[in-house]
Motif scaffolding. Structure first.
Motif, PDB file in Angstrom:
ATOM      1  N   CYS A 191      27.267  64.757  23.036  1.00  0.00           N
ATOM      2  CA  CYS A 191      25.808  64.640  23.034  1.00  0.00           C
ATOM      3  C   CYS A 191      25.312  64.055  24.353  1.00  0.00           C
ATOM      4  N   GLN A 192      26.012  63.064  24.875  1.00  0.00           N
ATOM      5  CA  GLN A 192      25.638  62.489  26.165  1.00  0.00           C
ATOM      6  C   GLN A 192      25.715  63.526  27.274  1.00  0.00           C
ATOM      7  N   ALA A 193      26.808  64.288  27.278  1.00  0.00           N
ATOM      8  CA  ALA A 193      27.010  65.276  28.340  1.00  0.00           C
ATOM      9  C   ALA A 193      25.934  66.351  28.320  1.00  0.00           C
TER      10      ALA A 193
ATOM     11  N   ARG B 161      23.325  72.765  18.616  1.00  0.00           N
ATOM     12  CA  ARG B 161      24.362  72.265  17.720  1.00  0.00           C
ATOM     13  C   ARG B 161      25.735  72.853  18.023  1.00  0.00           C
ATOM     14  N   TRP B 162      25.831  74.160  18.229  1.00  0.00           N
ATOM     15  CA  TRP B 162      27.148  74.754  18.444  1.00  0.00           C
ATOM     16  C   TRP B 162      27.715  74.401  19.812  1.00  0.00           C
ATOM     17  N   GLY B 163      26.840  74.184  20.790  1.00  0.00           N
ATOM     18  CA  GLY B 163      27.319  73.702  22.087  1.00  0.00           C
ATOM     19  C   GLY B 163      27.957  72.330  21.948  1.00  0.00           C
ATOM     20  N   VAL B 164      27.298  71.441  21.199  1.00  0.00           N
ATOM     21  CA  VAL B 164      27.852  70.112  20.942  1.00  0.00           C
ATOM     22  C   VAL B 164      29.162  70.223  20.182  1.00  0.00           C
TER      23      VAL B 164
ATOM     24  N   ILE C 246      31.496  61.750  32.935  1.00  0.00           N
ATOM     25  CA  ILE C 246      30.205  62.430  32.747  1.00  0.00           C
ATOM     26  C   ILE C 246      29.270  61.578  31.896  1.00  0.00           C
ATOM     27  N   ALA C 247      29.799  61.054  30.795  1.00  0.00           N
ATOM     28  CA  ALA C 247      28.959  60.252  29.895  1.00  0.00           C
ATOM     29  C   ALA C 247      28.486  58.972  30.574  1.00  0.00           C
ATOM     30  N   LEU C 248      29.368  58.320  31.332  1.00  0.00           N
ATOM     31  CA  LEU C 248      28.979  57.089  32.015  1.00  0.00           C
ATOM     32  C   LEU C 248      27.940  57.355  33.099  1.00  0.00           C
TER      33      LEU C 248
ATOM     34  N   ARG D  70      22.302  56.777  34.727  1.00  0.00           N
ATOM     35  CA  ARG D  70      21.034  57.330  35.193  1.00  0.00           C
ATOM     36  C   ARG D  70      19.925  57.125  34.176  1.00  0.00           C
ATOM     37  N   GLY D  71      20.298  56.584  33.007  1.00  0.00           N
ATOM     38  CA  GLY D  71      19.290  56.407  31.969  1.00  0.00           C
ATOM     39  C   GLY D  71      19.025  57.666  31.178  1.00  0.00           C
ATOM     40  N   ASP D  72      19.955  58.637  31.212  1.00  0.00           N
ATOM     41  CA  ASP D  72      19.768  59.900  30.476  1.00  0.00           C
ATOM     42  C   ASP D  72      20.249  59.737  29.049  1.00  0.00           C
ATOM     43  N   HIS D  73      19.619  58.845  28.304  1.00  0.00           N
ATOM     44  CA  HIS D  73      20.018  58.633  26.919  1.00  0.00           C
ATOM     45  C   HIS D  73      19.412  59.739  26.058  1.00  0.00           C
ATOM     46  N   PRO D  74      20.240  60.435  25.286  1.00  0.00           N
ATOM     47  CA  PRO D  74      19.704  61.458  24.408  1.00  0.00           C
ATOM     48  C   PRO D  74      18.905  60.830  23.277  1.00  0.00           C
TER      49      PRO D  74
END
Length: 262
Positions: A116-118, A129-132, A251-253, A258-262
């Motif tokens: 989800c973060q990525a 959903r299917w990408g995740v 990637i997640a870190l 960058r503050g890209d919180h889903p």
């Protein structure tokens, strides 16, 4: 409590690696304890992040599907290839250690958060959903690339047919992908139709789940670093864990930084 569980998981993991690398006392109960610590952290993190209903849905699906697939695999060899558990992981249910479904969830949840973060998707209700599901299933299987040969060598299970990947049949990894696609697909499909409200954006910080996944991978990377005389398989598994589990963590870190919180 959540952070205490994460810290305890990290500490026990570090001790376990040092014990293997340097010949320290390594009691048999360390492995079950570490599994339960990471499982407890995963559930404690999931409750505020996904919401109680969705967290319990993921827990129930992971437990039932993983136990069912493992039981079918042990009985028939159809899913992962022919193997049998030795009993070193504790009591068996349908030929599968009771601890095993806990281990599936302890990694399935943080891997879902990484995916989800990525992709920049909210964990409680991702749009793609299917990408995740596919990305999370791949990153979950990445853990098994290092974990399965190491655990088999320690005698927790036995492969009846020696495969080409450190003795593991390649069918095993296809089975892992299939199992995780079932779990993630069922969870994301059902949760998208869930009537309960999703968790708020003030859920647990995703970086904690990222660290849980990173600690699980670091166990394989640290062993050959702490023991330069580690055998070739241990060194190879360390490299594999670094280059397969390292990128999702990075990637997640980066997105978190960058503050890209889903």
């Amino acid at each position: 409590m959540r952070r205490a569980l994460l810290a305890a998981f990290g500490g026990v993991t570090l001790y376990h690696v040092m014990a293997i690398s340097w010949g320290w006392p390594n009691p048999f109960w360390l492995m079950p304890l570490n599994t339960l610590l990471q499982w407890g952290f995963a559930l404690a993190h999931a409750l505020p992040t996904l919401g109680r209903s969705r967290a319990l849905l993921l827990l129930g699906l992971t437990f039932s599907i993983s136990l069912g697939m493992e039981a079918l695999g042990v009985a028939t060899g159809w899913i992962y290839g022919p193997y049998v558990y030795t009993g070193r992981l504790g009591p068996l249910l349908l030929g599968v250690p009771v601890l095993i479904p806990f281990a599936w969830f302890m990694m399935a949840y943080p891997t879902l958060i990484l995916a989800c973060q990525a992709l920049g998707e909210p964990p409680a209700a991702p749009r793609r959903r299917w990408g995740v599901a596919v990305l999370a299933a791949m990153w979950m299987t990445a853990w098994d690339l290092a974990m399965d040969p190491a655990m088999a060598r320690l005698g927790f299970w036995i492969w009846k047919t020696r495969g080409p990947y450190f003795g593991v049949p390649l069918q095993n990894f296809a089975g892992w992908m299939f199992t995780m696609l079932l779990i993630y697909g069922a969870y994301l499909w059902l949760s998208s139709r869930w009537t309960a409200p999703a968790a708020s954006r003030s859920g647990a910080p995703p970086v904690e789940a990222v660290l849980a996944y990173a600690i699980a991978g670091a166990a394989f990377v640290l062993h050959p670093l702490l023991n330069p005389r580690a055998d070739p398989m241990a060194q190879a598994l360390g490299l594999i864990a670094f280059f397969t589990m390292g990128p999702p963590v990075l990637i997640a870190l980066l997105r978190t930084g960058r503050g890209d919180h889903p």
